[in-house]
Design an enzyme around this catalytic site. Structure first.
Site, PDB file in Angstrom:
ATOM      1  N   HIS A  79       5.714   2.642   0.405  1.00  0.00           N
ATOM      2  CA  HIS A  79       6.402   2.232  -0.577  1.00  0.00           C
ATOM      3  C   HIS A  79       7.587   2.549  -1.090  1.00  0.00           C
ATOM      4  CE1 HIS A  79       3.038  -0.089  -3.153  1.00  0.00           C
ATOM      5  NE2 HIS A  79       2.479   0.401  -1.983  1.00  0.00           N
ATOM      6  N   ASP A  87       9.053   0.825  -8.693  1.00  0.00           N
ATOM      7  CA  ASP A  87       7.966   0.025  -7.870  1.00  0.00           C
ATOM      8  C   ASP A  87       7.333  -0.714  -8.751  1.00  0.00           C
ATOM      9  OD1 ASP A  87       5.283  -0.450  -6.534  1.00  0.00           O
ATOM     10  OD2 ASP A  87       6.357   0.932  -4.719  1.00  0.00           O
TER      11      ASP A  87
END
Ligand code: UDP
Length: 453
Positions: free
Chosen positions: A20, A120
């Site tokens: 990520h 994120d």
């Protein structure tokens, strides 16, 4: 000296698991290089920060650690619950650890408060922290677009399909109730929507995320306009701003070459164009033992040249004598510079788990894919690859068998089918390349994002 700082300060907040952080870090690099007058801080756990590419030459990016929620003095080895347990501990420490890290970010930047938070998408609580600080919140969705579309429809899917046992009986049904997912089936959905652990920390996290994203000032995607026009339109209608800015590894290429400690590239130099199968299942996934055996036997029986990137923990699952028997045409390594490998002319196929970073990398290299998805958005991504874009194949029954591996490599490396896929993958590669050039859609979208931050 007036005590009223004028320099903008953007803080990036990563989800510190899987792959990520890497695309968010690429976005941070792009901001730092496009806006050198901006203070840029990148927040993630110490372990995640250590996994990022070397930080030299990044100019104004500061790295700030976020507490990972593990007890003081916890052993380096993963806890019994593995990554899920680590994720649970990290999430339990939010949002306090984020608030603390944002304070440290401001202190590290000479007291300039954070004026914009880019997180994120998983980190929905960063939106609350940003709001409390009076800063706009922008998110990056790092997965495949279909996965995001599925999460946005969680409640609708639960009503329409049912959950648990009920959903299992409807596994093969197409998702007609969601037009942007009509090419997909119930069983392609990520776990935690209608089947799998609905109450697991990650399932609750993405559910909450889906409810929070419409309040973000913008949602960025590691993809490019035109890859799936229907989903592009759906996101534009759902979010305040929807900005595909990818492929991020092209928007912000690394200044330094990626290390190649296992000498994969010189090994590839010895092979003819489009003859080698590269095999990789990402940063934390590994096929179960029985399937590893089938894969190895298939690679051996196929006679094809292959480069196999396997995490150390699963190396031992290769059949005895495998490396000796395939010496010369097979290379097994514990990590490979994947992007450089995919761009090497010798690589003719990638056998993969369909993690979105790998999919984007393979698309931009024009390499056909052999799909063995495992979890999360991977099944949705795989279906796009072989059914919508027609740049790959799946394994019959969804798992690798010796015969399946032989057939897939034959089709992609030697058959007419493979040639057609290479042509189509080449078209997508050209689209991706155009998108990040000046005036291209991703570069225009990136500039809109810069204006926002
Ligand atoms: N990767 C790599 N070398 C390897 C295996 C993986 O560089 O030997 C990189 C790959 O290029 C990609 C990332 O690790 O950028 C994997 O990301 P993906 O989203 O595909 O999967 P995840 O790790 O999140 O499951």
């Amino acid at each position: 000296s007036s005590g009223c700082p004028t320099q903008p300060h953007v803080a990036f907040v990563a989800f510190p698991f899987g792959t990520h952080a890497a695309p968010l870090f690429a976005l941070a690099r792009a901001v730092a290089s496009a806006a050198p007058g901006t203070a840029v801080t990148f927040l993630s756990t110490a372990r995640s920060l250590a996994s990022l590419p070397r930080a030299e030459g990044l100019g104004n990016i500061r790295l700030v650690p976020v507490a990972d929620g593990r007890p003081e003095g916890a052993a380096e080895v993963p806890p019994p619950g593995g990554i899920e347990e680590l994720i649970g501990m990290f999430l339990a420490a939010t949002p306090g650890n984020l608030r603390e890290a944002l304070g440290a970010a401001a202190a590290g930047a000479g007291g300039i408060p954070v004026g914009c938070v880019v997180s994120d998408a998983f980190m929905w609580m960063a939106g609350d922290v940003a709001e409390a600080a009076g800063a706009p919140w922008v998110v990056l969705w790092t997965g495949g677009p279909a996965g995001l579309a599925a999460h946005l429809h969680t409640d609708l899917l639960r009503d329409a399909i049912g959950v648990g046992e009920r959903a299992m009986t409807r596994f093969k049904e197409q998702l007609h109730s969601i037009p942007v997912l009509s090419a997909h089936r119930v069983c392609d959905l990520p776990e935690g929507i209608v089947f799998g652990p609905l109450d697991a920390p990650v399932s609750c996290l993405v559910h909450r995320m889906a409810q929070s994203l419409p309040k973000a000032a913008a949602v960025l995607h590691n993809t490019f306009e035109g890859l799936d026009p229907a989903i592009d339109a759906h996101f534009s209608a759902t979010f305040s701003r929807s900005l595909p800015v990818g492929p991020l590894h092209l928007l912000a290429p690394l200044a330094h070459p990626t290390p190649d400690p296992n000498h994969c590239l010189p090994w590839l130099d010895r092979h003819a164009p489009a003859t080698v199968a590269y095999v990789s299942f990402g940063s934390f996934m590994a096929p179960p033992p029985a399937e590893m055996t089938e894969l190895a036997e298939g690679l051996e029986a196929s006679g094809a040249a292959f480069l196999l990137s396997l995490r150390d923990e699963v190396m031992g699952l290769l059949p005895p004598g495998f490396s000796e028997r395939t010496k010369g045409r097979g290379l097994v390594v514990s990590w490979a510079p994947q992007l450089d490998i995919l761009r090497h002319a010798a690589v003719g196929a990638i056998v993969m788990h369909c993690g979105w970073n790998s999919v984007v990398e393979a698309i931009t290299a024009g390499v056909p894919m052999v799909c063995r998805p495992f979890f999360g958005d991977q099944r949705l991504n795989a279906r796009f690859i072989f059914q919508v874009w027609e740049i790959g194949v799946e394994f019959e029954g969804g798992v690798m068998t010796k015969e399946g591996v032989v057939r897939a490599l034959e089709a992609v490396l030697k058959g007419e089918e493979g040639k057609r896929m290479r042509v189509k993958a080449g078209e997508l590669k050209a689209m991706a390349t155009r998108a990040v050039q000046p005036g291209g859609s991703s570069s225009v979208n990136f500039n809109s994002f810069l204006d926002l931050v």
